[in-house]
Scaffold this motif. Structure first.
Motif, short mmCIF file in Angstrom:
data_model
loop_
_atom_site.label_atom_id
_atom_site.label_comp_id
_atom_site.label_asym_id
_atom_site.label_seq_id
_atom_site.Cartn_x
_atom_site.Cartn_y
_atom_site.Cartn_z
N MET A 105 36.56 -22.79 -30.15
CA MET A 105 37.35 -21.78 -30.53
C MET A 105 36.61 -20.92 -31.54
O MET A 105 35.91 -21.22 -32.11
CB MET A 105 38.74 -22.16 -31.08
CG MET A 105 39.51 -20.95 -31.39
SD MET A 105 41.02 -21.24 -32.07
CE MET A 105 41.99 -22.12 -30.80
N GLY A 120 44.47 -20.12 -22.26
CA GLY A 120 44.26 -19.56 -20.88
C GLY A 120 42.83 -20.05 -20.52
O GLY A 120 42.44 -19.29 -19.42
N ALA A 121 42.39 -21.17 -21.13
CA ALA A 121 41.15 -21.84 -20.88
C ALA A 121 40.82 -21.88 -19.29
O ALA A 121 41.86 -22.29 -18.68
CB ALA A 121 40.98 -22.91 -21.49
N ALA A 122 39.54 -21.66 -18.80
CA ALA A 122 39.39 -21.93 -17.40
C ALA A 122 39.10 -23.28 -16.98
O ALA A 122 39.22 -23.51 -16.04
CB ALA A 122 37.93 -20.87 -17.33
N ASP A 172 37.15 -15.90 -18.54
CA ASP A 172 36.92 -16.76 -17.00
C ASP A 172 38.13 -17.37 -16.61
O ASP A 172 38.36 -17.97 -15.51
CB ASP A 172 35.74 -17.64 -17.00
CG ASP A 172 34.35 -16.92 -17.55
OD1 ASP A 172 33.58 -16.99 -18.19
OD2 ASP A 172 34.24 -15.82 -17.03
N GLY A 173 39.27 -17.33 -17.30
CA GLY A 173 40.54 -18.18 -16.95
C GLY A 173 41.68 -17.15 -16.85
O GLY A 173 41.55 -16.11 -16.57
N VAL A 174 42.64 -17.32 -17.96
CA VAL A 174 43.64 -16.57 -17.91
C VAL A 174 43.68 -15.58 -19.05
O VAL A 174 43.54 -16.24 -20.17
CB VAL A 174 45.29 -17.14 -17.97
CG1 VAL A 174 46.37 -16.27 -18.12
CG2 VAL A 174 45.39 -18.12 -16.73
N THR A 198 37.26 -27.02 -22.09
CA THR A 198 37.61 -26.12 -22.94
C THR A 198 38.93 -25.92 -23.61
O THR A 198 39.13 -25.82 -24.84
CB THR A 198 37.22 -24.88 -22.31
OG1 THR A 198 36.14 -24.86 -21.35
CG2 THR A 198 37.05 -23.55 -23.21
N ILE A 231 48.87 -13.79 -20.89
CA ILE A 231 49.61 -14.71 -21.41
C ILE A 231 50.64 -14.21 -22.17
O ILE A 231 51.88 -14.43 -22.38
CB ILE A 231 48.67 -15.59 -22.52
CG1 ILE A 231 47.69 -16.30 -21.54
CG2 ILE A 231 49.42 -16.59 -23.13
CD1 ILE A 231 46.61 -17.07 -22.21
N GLU A 258 38.81 -14.75 -25.46
CA GLU A 258 37.71 -15.30 -25.74
C GLU A 258 36.70 -15.17 -24.51
O GLU A 258 37.04 -15.45 -23.45
CB GLU A 258 37.61 -16.79 -26.29
CG GLU A 258 38.59 -16.86 -27.43
CD GLU A 258 38.36 -18.08 -28.26
OE1 GLU A 258 38.01 -19.27 -27.65
OE2 GLU A 258 38.48 -18.08 -29.57
N ILE A 290 45.62 -17.38 -26.82
CA ILE A 290 43.91 -17.39 -26.97
C ILE A 290 43.65 -17.40 -25.45
O ILE A 290 43.99 -18.60 -24.78
CB ILE A 290 43.57 -18.63 -27.56
CG1 ILE A 290 44.11 -18.85 -28.93
CG2 ILE A 290 42.12 -18.82 -27.55
CD1 ILE A 290 43.43 -17.64 -29.72
N GLY A 291 43.33 -16.34 -24.87
CA GLY A 291 42.81 -16.21 -23.49
C GLY A 291 41.70 -16.48 -23.40
O GLY A 291 40.62 -16.67 -24.20
N ASP A 292 41.16 -16.52 -21.88
CA ASP A 292 39.73 -16.75 -21.63
C ASP A 292 39.19 -15.95 -20.44
O ASP A 292 40.03 -15.49 -19.61
CB ASP A 292 39.66 -18.30 -21.06
CG ASP A 292 38.27 -18.59 -20.80
OD1 ASP A 292 37.32 -17.90 -20.40
OD2 ASP A 292 37.88 -19.89 -20.79
#
Lengths: 106, 43
Positions: free
Chosen positions: A1, A26-28, B16-18, A32, B23, B40, B12-14
């Motif tokens: 983080m 919301g990690a991919a 390459d993700g959501v 992660t 969120i 991030e 905490i978003g991404d």
């Protein structure tokens, strides 16, 4: 983080108290997600940021977990998360999140 | 018992993700108060 985000999480935990805070990720990928989850529960496992050795014990979930999804109106969830939900490996992410919560539960 | 309703949320978003704004919208709809939101990206 991110270091800056670690500091903010720490500050908010002190301001509001860990019982009143929930972190949603919301990690991919599962790895992660797991690292971020461990950071806000047991401390930064890479020992690089402000949460190194700091055990906040915050509740943490991923937005794609059923426990969270079930609390959100389905149409809104579909609009906001639906597309990414199809692309992400939700089962792996959910398993990793549950693993972290069980491992570092206070 | 609700996980989100009445709670303060950190998103905490991404990239390459959501992402965090998505969120955030979901958390608000579930009756939570979002106190911090950031997306991030890992390069």
């Amino acid at each position: 983080m991110d270091m800056e985000n670690q500091k903010r999480v720490k500050d908010f935990s002190e301001k509001y108290g860990p019982k009143n805070l929930v972190v949603i990720l919301g990690a991919a990928e599962a790895e992660t997600a797991g690292l971020a989850a461990e950071t806000v529960t047991a401390g930064d496992p890479t020992y690089a940021g402000p949460l190194s050795g700091v055990s906040l014990g915050l509740k943490v979930y991923h937005i794609c977990e059923d426990a969270i999804k079930n609390e959100i109106p389905s149409e809104l969830y579909e609009d906001q998360v639906g597309m990414m939900e199809m692309v992400l490996n939700v089962n792996d992410i959910a398993a990793e999140m549950e693993n972290i919560r069980l491992k570092f539960r206070k | 018992m609700s996980i989100l309703s009445g709670k303060k949320i950190i998103c905490i978003g991404d990239r390459d993700g959501v992402p965090a704004p998505s969120i955030e919208e979901c958390a608000k709809a579930a009756g939570a108060e979002v106190v911090f939101s950031a997306t991030e990206c890992f390069v």
